[in-house]
Design a protein around this motif. Sequence first.
Motif, PDB file in Angstrom:
ATOM      1  N   THR B 143       0.798  -1.223   0.000  1.00 36.48           N
ATOM      2  CA  THR B 143       0.000   0.000   0.000  1.00 36.48           C
ATOM      3  C   THR B 143       0.831   1.273   0.000  1.00 36.48           C
ATOM      4  N   SER B 144       2.104   1.176   0.362  1.00 32.97           N
ATOM      5  CA  SER B 144       2.846   2.408   0.619  1.00 32.97           C
ATOM      6  C   SER B 144       4.285   2.294   0.146  1.00 32.97           C
ATOM      7  N   ASN B 145       4.462   1.855  -1.057  1.00 34.18           N
ATOM      8  CA  ASN B 145       5.821   1.618  -1.528  1.00 34.18           C
ATOM      9  C   ASN B 145       6.526   2.930  -1.874  1.00 34.18           C
ATOM     10  N   PRO B 146       7.606   3.231  -1.161  1.00 36.32           N
ATOM     11  CA  PRO B 146       8.296   4.498  -1.443  1.00 36.32           C
ATOM     12  C   PRO B 146       9.149   4.427  -2.717  1.00 36.32           C
ATOM     13  N   PHE B 147       9.296   3.252  -3.277  1.00 31.32           N
ATOM     14  CA  PHE B 147      10.213   3.122  -4.413  1.00 31.32           C
ATOM     15  C   PHE B 147       9.497   3.172  -5.764  1.00 31.32           C
ATOM     16  N   GLU B 148       8.205   3.444  -5.747  1.00 31.90           N
ATOM     17  CA  GLU B 148       7.489   3.504  -7.018  1.00 31.90           C
ATOM     18  C   GLU B 148       8.063   4.598  -7.914  1.00 31.90           C
ATOM     19  N   ARG B 149       8.039   4.322  -9.218  1.00 33.00           N
ATOM     20  CA  ARG B 149       8.612   5.272 -10.172  1.00 33.00           C
ATOM     21  C   ARG B 149       7.519   5.975 -10.971  1.00 33.00           C
ATOM     22  N   ILE B 150       7.821   7.191 -11.392  1.00 29.55           N
ATOM     23  CA  ILE B 150       7.014   7.778 -12.454  1.00 29.55           C
ATOM     24  C   ILE B 150       7.963   8.012 -13.624  1.00 29.55           C
ATOM     25  N   LEU B 151       7.591   7.530 -14.773  1.00 32.73           N
ATOM     26  CA  LEU B 151       8.456   7.727 -15.946  1.00 32.73           C
ATOM     27  C   LEU B 151       7.647   8.404 -17.035  1.00 32.73           C
ATOM     28  N   PRO B 152       8.144   9.446 -17.636  1.00 30.94           N
ATOM     29  CA  PRO B 152       9.406  10.107 -17.292  1.00 30.94           C
ATOM     30  C   PRO B 152       9.239  10.938 -16.035  1.00 30.94           C
ATOM     31  N   GLY B 153      10.295  11.071 -15.297  1.00 31.83           N
ATOM     32  CA  GLY B 153      10.225  11.850 -14.073  1.00 31.83           C
ATOM     33  C   GLY B 153      10.185  13.334 -14.367  1.00 31.83           C
ATOM     34  N   PRO B 154       9.633  14.123 -13.444  1.00 35.38           N
ATOM     35  CA  PRO B 154       9.623  15.567 -13.653  1.00 35.38           C
ATOM     36  C   PRO B 154      11.032  16.147 -13.548  1.00 35.38           C
ATOM     37  N   ILE B 155      11.209  17.343 -14.104  1.00 30.46           N
ATOM     38  CA  ILE B 155      12.525  17.975 -14.066  1.00 30.46           C
ATOM     39  C   ILE B 155      12.869  18.398 -12.647  1.00 30.46           C
ATOM     40  N   ASP B 156      11.830  18.856 -11.944  1.00 33.63           N
ATOM     41  CA  ASP B 156      12.056  19.243 -10.559  1.00 33.63           C
ATOM     42  C   ASP B 156      10.933  18.659  -9.714  1.00 33.63           C
ATOM     43  N   GLY B 157      11.229  18.447  -8.437  1.00 33.26           N
ATOM     44  CA  GLY B 157      10.206  17.898  -7.554  1.00 33.26           C
ATOM     45  C   GLY B 157       9.347  18.993  -6.976  1.00 33.26           C
ATOM     46  N   ARG B 158       8.370  18.585  -6.174  1.00 30.80           N
ATOM     47  CA  ARG B 158       7.522  19.573  -5.500  1.00 30.80           C
ATOM     48  C   ARG B 158       8.283  20.136  -4.311  1.00 30.80           C
ATOM     49  N   ASP B 159       7.759  19.965  -3.138  1.00 33.24           N
ATOM     50  CA  ASP B 159       8.514  20.500  -2.012  1.00 33.24           C
ATOM     51  C   ASP B 159       8.232  19.659  -0.789  1.00 33.24           C
ATOM     52  N   LEU B 160       9.192  19.666   0.110  1.00 34.71           N
ATOM     53  CA  LEU B 160       8.944  19.130   1.430  1.00 34.71           C
ATOM     54  C   LEU B 160       8.151  20.198   2.157  1.00 34.71           C
ATOM     55  N   ASN B 161       7.098  19.787   2.826  1.00 36.17           N
ATOM     56  CA  ASN B 161       6.302  20.745   3.593  1.00 36.17           C
ATOM     57  C   ASN B 161       7.237  21.636   4.423  1.00 36.17           C
ATOM     58  N   PRO B 162       7.115  22.969   4.242  1.00 34.53           N
ATOM     59  CA  PRO B 162       8.051  23.868   4.924  1.00 34.53           C
ATOM     60  C   PRO B 162       8.081  23.671   6.442  1.00 34.53           C
ATOM     61  N   LEU B 163       6.950  23.258   6.994  1.00 35.04           N
ATOM     62  CA  LEU B 163       6.924  23.032   8.434  1.00 35.04           C
ATOM     63  C   LEU B 163       7.908  21.946   8.848  1.00 35.04           C
ATOM     64  N   LEU B 164       8.219  21.096   7.895  1.00 35.69           N
ATOM     65  CA  LEU B 164       9.106  19.978   8.211  1.00 35.69           C
ATOM     66  C   LEU B 164      10.557  20.304   7.905  1.00 35.69           C
ATOM     67  N   GLN B 165      10.763  21.492   7.332  1.00 37.40           N
ATOM     68  CA  GLN B 165      12.141  21.880   7.041  1.00 37.40           C
ATOM     69  C   GLN B 165      12.694  22.553   8.286  1.00 37.40           C
ATOM     70  N   ASP B 166      13.006  21.701   9.242  1.00 36.66           N
ATOM     71  CA  ASP B 166      13.324  22.229  10.548  1.00 36.66           C
ATOM     72  C   ASP B 166      14.048  21.156  11.348  1.00 36.66           C
ATOM     73  N   VAL B 167      14.933  21.627  12.212  1.00 37.11           N
ATOM     74  CA  VAL B 167      15.781  20.690  12.940  1.00 37.11           C
ATOM     75  C   VAL B 167      14.968  19.787  13.869  1.00 37.11           C
ATOM     76  N   GLY B 168      13.890  20.325  14.431  1.00 31.21           N
ATOM     77  CA  GLY B 168      13.068  19.505  15.322  1.00 31.21           C
ATOM     78  C   GLY B 168      12.495  18.310  14.593  1.00 31.21           C
ATOM     79  N   MET B 169      12.172  18.509  13.304  1.00 31.27           N
ATOM     80  CA  MET B 169      11.589  17.441  12.513  1.00 31.27           C
ATOM     81  C   MET B 169      12.625  16.398  12.124  1.00 31.27           C
ATOM     82  N   ILE B 170      13.885  16.745  12.228  1.00 35.29           N
ATOM     83  CA  ILE B 170      14.900  15.753  11.923  1.00 35.29           C
ATOM     84  C   ILE B 170      14.871  14.658  12.975  1.00 35.29           C
ATOM     85  N   PHE B 171      14.674  15.061  14.232  1.00 35.78           N
ATOM     86  CA  PHE B 171      14.787  14.086  15.314  1.00 35.78           C
ATOM     87  C   PHE B 171      13.448  13.586  15.860  1.00 35.78           C
ATOM     88  N   HIS B 172      12.396  14.380  15.644  1.00 36.66           N
ATOM     89  CA  HIS B 172      11.133  13.998  16.269  1.00 36.66           C
ATOM     90  C   HIS B 172      10.621  12.622  15.829  1.00 36.66           C
TER      91      HIS B 172
END
Lengths: 147, 653, 179
Positions: B143-172
Motif C-alpha cells: 500500500t505504501s511503496n516508497p520506491f514507485e517510479r514515475i516515468l518520465p520523471g519531472p525535471i524538478d520535484g515539488r517540495d517538502l512541507n516547509p513546516l518539516l524543514q526544521d531541525v526539530g523534525m529531523i529528530f522527532h
Amino acid sequence: MKTRVQGSGFRFQGWLRVALAPLLALWLAAGAVASAIEPYEFESELQRQRFKALAEELRCTVCQNQSLADSDAPLAQDLRDEVFRMLQGNRSDQEIRNFMVERYGNYVLYRPPVAAHTLLLWGGPIVLLIIGLVAAVIVIRKRRSAL
Amino acid sequence: MSAELGQISLILALVLAALLSVLPMIGAQRNNEALMKLAPSLAIGQFVFLAGAFAALAWAFLQHDFTVTYVAMHSNLLLPWYYRLTAVWGSHEGSLLLWMLLLGGWMLAVAAFSRSVPRIFTARVLSVMGMVSVGFLLFILFTSNPFERILPGPIDGRDLNPLLQDVGMIFHPPLLYMGYVGFAVAFAFAIAGLIGGRVERDWVRWSRPWTLAAWAFLTFGIALGSWWAYYELGWGGWWFWDPVENASFIPWLIGTALIHSQAVTEKRGAFPAWTVLLSIAAFSMSLLGTFLVRSGVLTSVHAFANDPERGLFILAFMAVVTGGALTLYALRAPRIMTGEGFDWISRESALLLNNVFFTVSAAMVLLGTLYPLIIDFMGWGQISVGPPYFGAMFILLMTPVVLLLPLGPFTRWKRDGFMRILQPLAVTAAISIVAALLVCAWLGTWSLRAVSGWIGGFWLIGGALAYAVRTARASRSGLARHQWGMTLAHAGVGVFLIGAAMVEAHTFERDIRIAPGETVEAAGYRFTLHEVAQVKGPNWRADEARFSIHKGEREIARMNPQKRLYHRGGQTMTQVALKPGVFRDLYIAMGEELGASGAWSVRLHIKPFVRWIWGGAVLIGLGGLIAASDRRYRQQRRQRADASLASGAEAPA
Amino acid sequence: MIRMLIPLGVFLALLALLIAGLQTSENRKLVQSPLIGKPMPDFSLPGLYDPESTTSRADLLGEPFILNVWGSWCWACRVEHPFVERLGNEAPIALVGFNWKDEREDALAWIDQFGDAWDRHLVDFEGKVAIDLGVYGAPETFLVDHEGVIRHKHIGPIDANVFQDLMRRAMELKAEAES
C-alpha cells in the motif's frame, strides 16, 4: 494569489485530496501556517480574556483541527471579528456560543455540552475510575488473604 | 537503479522476516536447537536489508532522482541536502520505512543483548517480532511503496512541507518511532512468556530494560514534538490535544502504567496477568496511533495522505496482532500464577493505584479522541472534543497521582504503616508548601493554577530528593541505577508540572500593530521594531522584522521573526523569533502587513517557565534510560537482595 | 475464563467502531448544517453587475431557488462550473449566485472567462450573511423552497452525481411550490 485566498482554498484542498491523495502527503494545515494575528482594541482586560477564551474554545470549521484563535483562514478571521463585535455589543459568552452553534452546529464547540449524547463522554472516565478503584479494592482484599 | 535495489532489499527483508516468524518458533516448540539458533542471524540479515532499503531511498533523495514518485513529491532541487535526507521520513511511505528500520534495530539489539536470556525464549521473542515485521513490510510493499517510479520523471520535484524543514523534525519522528516500535519488544516478551508459560518473574525482568528504554524514547519523542509545535506552528501552544498527539500520548500513558506494573510483577510476582495485558495494550495502542494518523478517520491538524485502504490494512493487521495476542491471553492467562500476598498499605497497593489512574487516563484520552466517531456511529450528529475536555479530565485524574506519588517509593513491599510512610515526608510536605508560597509571593502570582502548580511541583521534587537522600544514607553502595532513574523521573514530573502550571496561568499574549521606528511596552519589556527587511534563504525569501528588546535601560535581546514564502510550493510561513530563558521565553510571531503603511500585525508572547515543560520531560526520559541501564535486569539469577534493595531505604526486616 | 475474554471483547468492539468509522470518514469531514429545515436568515445584499441594487430575502420568496456560493479565488468552483452552468440551463427553478468574499473586478473577470451561469447575483464581500447561512467554504450549494426554508445543502463541488441529485430535488421543490 492574495493571502486570504489561501485559507478558504484550504477546504477545496480537501477536495483535491480525494483526487490527488498521494500528492498531499503529510498535509499539515496549510491554511494555518501563518498564524492568526490581529490587533483588536479591547475595552478592558476582562474583555480581552473573554475573547481569548472564546476564540480558543470555538472550532474553526474550515480547518483541520484548529480553534478560531489559532487559524489564519479568512472565515476564522470573519468569525473572530464577529465574536469581537458581539463582545462589544455586550453579549454574554453563552449568547456568543449559541450564535455559533445556530449556524455551524455543536461541531464548533471544543467543549461539548453535557447532554444525553455526551453522557458517556463526560461520565465515562468517572465511571471507569470508580470501576478501577473498586477492582483495586477487590484485588487487594483477595491478596491480603494470601498473606 | 537505487530505487530498484531498495525494492529488492525490502523484499529480501520480508523473506527473512517471514522465515524468522516461523522457523525459530517451530524450533522452540520442538526444542530444536538448530532452528532456534537461526533467530539472531535472521534478525541481523533482516536489519541489513532494511538498512539497505533505507539507504537506497536516502540516496535517491540526495541524487535528486525525481523518477521516484516519493522523491518527486517531497523534494526539489533547491532543498538543502540535510533536509533532503530527513525528507526520507517526511511523509507516509518513507516514515514507514524508518519505522521498519527501527523495528529491525530493536530486533538486532534483542538478538545482541540477550545472552543472559535462555535461547528458547529469545527465539520466541524474535519470532514474534518477525511476525510484526512481516505485517509492516507487507503494508509497505502493497500500500505504501516508497520506491514507485514515475516515468518520465519531472525535471524538478515539488517540495517538502516547509513546516518539516526544521531541525526539530529531523529528530522527532525517529525518537517517537523508537518509542512506538520499542513497545513491540515488551509485546513480544509478553507473547513469548504466554507461549512458553515460564515463570513470569523472569521474563518480566528481562523485558523491563526494553520497556523502560522504549518508554524513555517515546517521552523524548513526544517532548520534541511539543517543542517543535511550540516554535514552528507560531501559535505559542505546547500541547493541543490533537488526535495525532493523543495517538502518541495514549501509548505513553499505558507504557507508564506498564513500567510500574512490571516492577510489582518482577519483584513480588503480583499482577502478572495485568502486566501481560498492559504489554499487549501498549503496543496495540501504538498500532492504533498509526491507524489514527494514517487512515484519515479523524480530522487532525496533522494528517498523512489519507487513504482508507491503508486504514483497512492497519485494522486488519491490528485484528491479527492484538486479536491474536488477546486470544492467547484468554487461553493462557488463567494459568499464570498470582504471586505473593500484600496488605492494604504496601508498595503493591500503591503501584496498583498508579495503574488505575494511568489506565483510566489512557482510556479517557482514547474515549475523547474517538467520541466524534461514536456520535457519528450512533447518528447523533457531529461534535468536537477538544482541549477544554481533555485538560479538565486529565487534571482531575492526575491530581491524586501528584499528591500520592512521593509516598510510593517510601512504601515497603507487602505491608507497611501509613504513619511510617508519612512521617519522613511530613517535613518535605511542609517545606514544599512554604517554599511554593514564597516563590509565588516573589513572583507576585496568586492564581489557583500557579500556586497549586508550585506546591505540587515542589512536593514531587522534594519527595524524590528525600527518597534519594534516605536511600543513599541507608545503603553503603549509594543509589542503584534504577533508583537514580526513578528519582530523576519523579522529580521531572515536578519540574514539568511547574512549567505547565505557570505557562497556563501566566502567559502574556498580545496582538499588536507596530510600524518601523515604534516601540511597544508589554509586561515590563520594551519591543522596538527597527525595520522590516527582505531576506533570502536557499529555497525561500522572507520579510524579516528586526526587533530589539529592552528591559529597563538594558538591551536584552535582538529578535528577527520572519514571514517566509517558499518558492516551490508557494506556501507562506511564520518563522517565530525566540529568546529562550530559564524563567521565561520571549516569543514574537509576525502576522500580516497592515495596508501600505509599513505597519505589521505582530504577536508577542511572554511565556513564563515554558522551558520547564520540556526540561521536565527530558528528566523523565533520562530517568527511564538510566533505569534501563541498571545491570540487575541482565543478571542471570534473581538475587534475594533485590526485593529489599528496591523497597527503598529499609533494611531487610 | 470469561473474565479473561473481556479484553478481547473490548478490543473487538473498538475494532468494529474503527471499521465503521473508516467507512464514513469522508462524510465526517463535512460540517453538517443545523440550518436545514429552518427558514433562511434575513439579508440584504448588493448585486454583482449593479452594486447599487440590493436584493433581500423577501425579493426571493415565493419561488424555490438554488443558491450557489462561489468566489473567483475558489479553485474548486472552476471544477464544478460546467455543472453549475447545466443547473442554470436545465433546472426548473432559479439559480442564484452568491459571490463570497471576492473583489468585484475579480468576479467579473472570472465570469468573463468562464461564463455567467447564474440567473441572479448576490455579493457578500464582508462575509457576514455567509456566516448567517453557515457557509464555511466554497463551493456550497443550498436549496431553498418557496417559503424560504433551507431544504438541502451540498458542500463541495458539484459533480455528475450531485448534479442529478440537485436536479431531482429542484423538481420536487418546484412541484411542491405549484401544488
